[in-house]
Design a protein around this motif. Sequence first.
Motif, PDB file in Angstrom:
ATOM      1  N   ASP A   1       0.850  -1.193   0.000  1.00 26.26           N
ATOM      2  CA  ASP A   1       0.000   0.000   0.000  1.00 26.26           C
ATOM      3  C   ASP A   1       0.888   1.246   0.000  1.00 26.26           C
ATOM      4  O   ASP A   1       1.531   1.570   0.999  1.00 26.26           O
ATOM      5  CB  ASP A   1      -0.912  -0.029   1.220  1.00 26.26           C
ATOM      6  N   ILE A   2       0.897   1.954  -1.094  1.00 27.59           N
ATOM      7  CA  ILE A   2       1.771   3.127  -1.259  1.00 27.59           C
ATOM      8  C   ILE A   2       1.356   4.256  -0.323  1.00 27.59           C
ATOM      9  O   ILE A   2       2.212   4.995   0.166  1.00 27.59           O
ATOM     10  CB  ILE A   2       1.786   3.564  -2.738  1.00 27.59           C
ATOM     11  N   ASP A   3       0.073   4.363  -0.027  1.00 28.03           N
ATOM     12  CA  ASP A   3      -0.360   5.396   0.918  1.00 28.03           C
ATOM     13  C   ASP A   3       0.225   5.147   2.307  1.00 28.03           C
ATOM     14  O   ASP A   3       0.592   6.081   3.017  1.00 28.03           O
ATOM     15  CB  ASP A   3      -1.881   5.469   0.989  1.00 28.03           C
ATOM     16  N   VAL A   4       0.316   3.879   2.695  1.00 28.78           N
ATOM     17  CA  VAL A   4       0.945   3.544   3.978  1.00 28.78           C
ATOM     18  C   VAL A   4       2.426   3.900   3.936  1.00 28.78           C
ATOM     19  O   VAL A   4       2.955   4.503   4.879  1.00 28.78           O
ATOM     20  CB  VAL A   4       0.729   2.057   4.332  1.00 28.78           C
ATOM     21  N   LEU A   5       3.102   3.540   2.847  1.00 34.14           N
ATOM     22  CA  LEU A   5       4.524   3.892   2.718  1.00 34.14           C
ATOM     23  C   LEU A   5       4.722   5.401   2.791  1.00 34.14           C
ATOM     24  O   LEU A   5       5.630   5.878   3.480  1.00 34.14           O
ATOM     25  CB  LEU A   5       5.091   3.387   1.389  1.00 34.14           C
ATOM     26  N   ARG A   6       3.901   6.137   2.086  1.00 31.94           N
ATOM     27  CA  ARG A   6       4.016   7.597   2.097  1.00 31.94           C
ATOM     28  C   ARG A   6       3.881   8.136   3.514  1.00 31.94           C
ATOM     29  O   ARG A   6       4.607   9.034   3.929  1.00 31.94           O
ATOM     30  CB  ARG A   6       2.964   8.224   1.186  1.00 31.94           C
TER      31      ARG A   6
ATOM     32  N   ALA B   1       7.564   7.325  -2.148  1.00 33.35           N
ATOM     33  CA  ALA B   1       6.857   6.108  -1.758  1.00 33.35           C
ATOM     34  C   ALA B   1       6.719   5.153  -2.948  1.00 33.35           C
ATOM     35  O   ALA B   1       6.869   3.939  -2.794  1.00 33.35           O
ATOM     36  CB  ALA B   1       5.484   6.448  -1.188  1.00 33.35           C
ATOM     37  N   ARG B   2       6.471   5.694  -4.122  1.00 31.23           N
ATOM     38  CA  ARG B   2       6.375   4.830  -5.306  1.00 31.23           C
ATOM     39  C   ARG B   2       7.715   4.175  -5.619  1.00 31.23           C
ATOM     40  O   ARG B   2       7.766   2.994  -5.968  1.00 31.23           O
ATOM     41  CB  ARG B   2       5.872   5.627  -6.512  1.00 31.23           C
ATOM     42  N   ALA B   3       8.805   4.923  -5.478  1.00 35.71           N
ATOM     43  CA  ALA B   3      10.132   4.346  -5.714  1.00 35.71           C
ATOM     44  C   ALA B   3      10.416   3.237  -4.702  1.00 35.71           C
ATOM     45  O   ALA B   3      10.957   2.176  -5.056  1.00 35.71           O
ATOM     46  CB  ALA B   3      11.206   5.432  -5.649  1.00 35.71           C
ATOM     47  N   LEU B   4      10.051   3.465  -3.447  1.00 35.24           N
ATOM     48  CA  LEU B   4      10.215   2.427  -2.427  1.00 35.24           C
ATOM     49  C   LEU B   4       9.364   1.204  -2.759  1.00 35.24           C
ATOM     50  O   LEU B   4       9.802   0.059  -2.593  1.00 35.24           O
ATOM     51  CB  LEU B   4       9.822   2.972  -1.052  1.00 35.24           C
ATOM     52  N   ALA B   5       8.156   1.439  -3.225  1.00 34.64           N
ATOM     53  CA  ALA B   5       7.251   0.345  -3.570  1.00 34.64           C
ATOM     54  C   ALA B   5       7.814  -0.504  -4.700  1.00 34.64           C
ATOM     55  O   ALA B   5       7.748  -1.735  -4.654  1.00 34.64           O
ATOM     56  CB  ALA B   5       5.877   0.888  -3.951  1.00 34.64           C
ATOM     57  N   VAL B   6       8.386   0.138  -5.703  1.00 38.02           N
ATOM     58  CA  VAL B   6       8.965  -0.616  -6.821  1.00 38.02           C
ATOM     59  C   VAL B   6      10.124  -1.482  -6.332  1.00 38.02           C
ATOM     60  O   VAL B   6      10.243  -2.655  -6.698  1.00 38.02           O
ATOM     61  CB  VAL B   6       9.402   0.332  -7.964  1.00 38.02           C
ATOM     62  N   ALA B   7      10.964  -0.922  -5.473  1.00 39.69           N
ATOM     63  CA  ALA B   7      12.096  -1.688  -4.939  1.00 39.69           C
ATOM     64  C   ALA B   7      11.603  -2.872  -4.101  1.00 39.69           C
ATOM     65  O   ALA B   7      12.108  -3.996  -4.232  1.00 39.69           O
ATOM     66  CB  ALA B   7      13.005  -0.785  -4.114  1.00 39.69           C
ATOM     67  N   ALA B   8      10.618  -2.632  -3.255  1.00 35.93           N
ATOM     68  CA  ALA B   8      10.078  -3.711  -2.425  1.00 35.93           C
ATOM     69  C   ALA B   8       9.392  -4.766  -3.284  1.00 35.93           C
ATOM     70  O   ALA B   8       9.546  -5.972  -3.047  1.00 35.93           O
ATOM     71  CB  ALA B   8       9.109  -3.145  -1.390  1.00 35.93           C
TER      72      ALA B   8
END
Length: 167
Positions: free
Chosen positions: A31-36, A53-60
């Motif tokens: 959930d990108i909103d949670v990461l943000r 957050a999107r960059a982190l999501a792609v890496a994860a």
Amino acid sequence: MLVLLNGPPGVGKSTMAGLYVDDHPPALNLDIDVLRGQIGGWQADPARAGLLARALAVAAARTHLLAGHDVVVPQFLGRPEFVLELSALAAEVGTEFVEVVLLDIKENVRRRFFERNDPVKHTDAATLSTMYDRLLELLAARPDARIVHAAGIPETYAALRHALAPL
């Protein structure tokens, strides 16, 4: 499989993602909103925090997919850039990319969104309407997206499972 679970705010993306990962361990609900929200001071510059957050999501997602596990990304996307980035990631790691859009009529989405009473969300009815319209425009350009009509939770989840079944 990498699943993008798109849809307007309030349609049930997070609920459906949670149900899916509970049924498919060790799938990841990314959930990108949670990461943000985990980025310090994100409220001061939400657009920048959203890109981080999107960059982190792609890496994860890359890490989890390479380990052989499903990833579900529940996120409203009204523009194609991140959809294309996720699709490219799936191709890069050699997994299936499935784009699912949860939809309901605009009035039902509006009602559910405002019934949530989420104090973090500061979206007014006009903005929500614009977001809904942008999603429909994006969907018109994404013929491979699988549409799931939101209803009750059990019915929507059954339809999502059907949409994710191999064609």
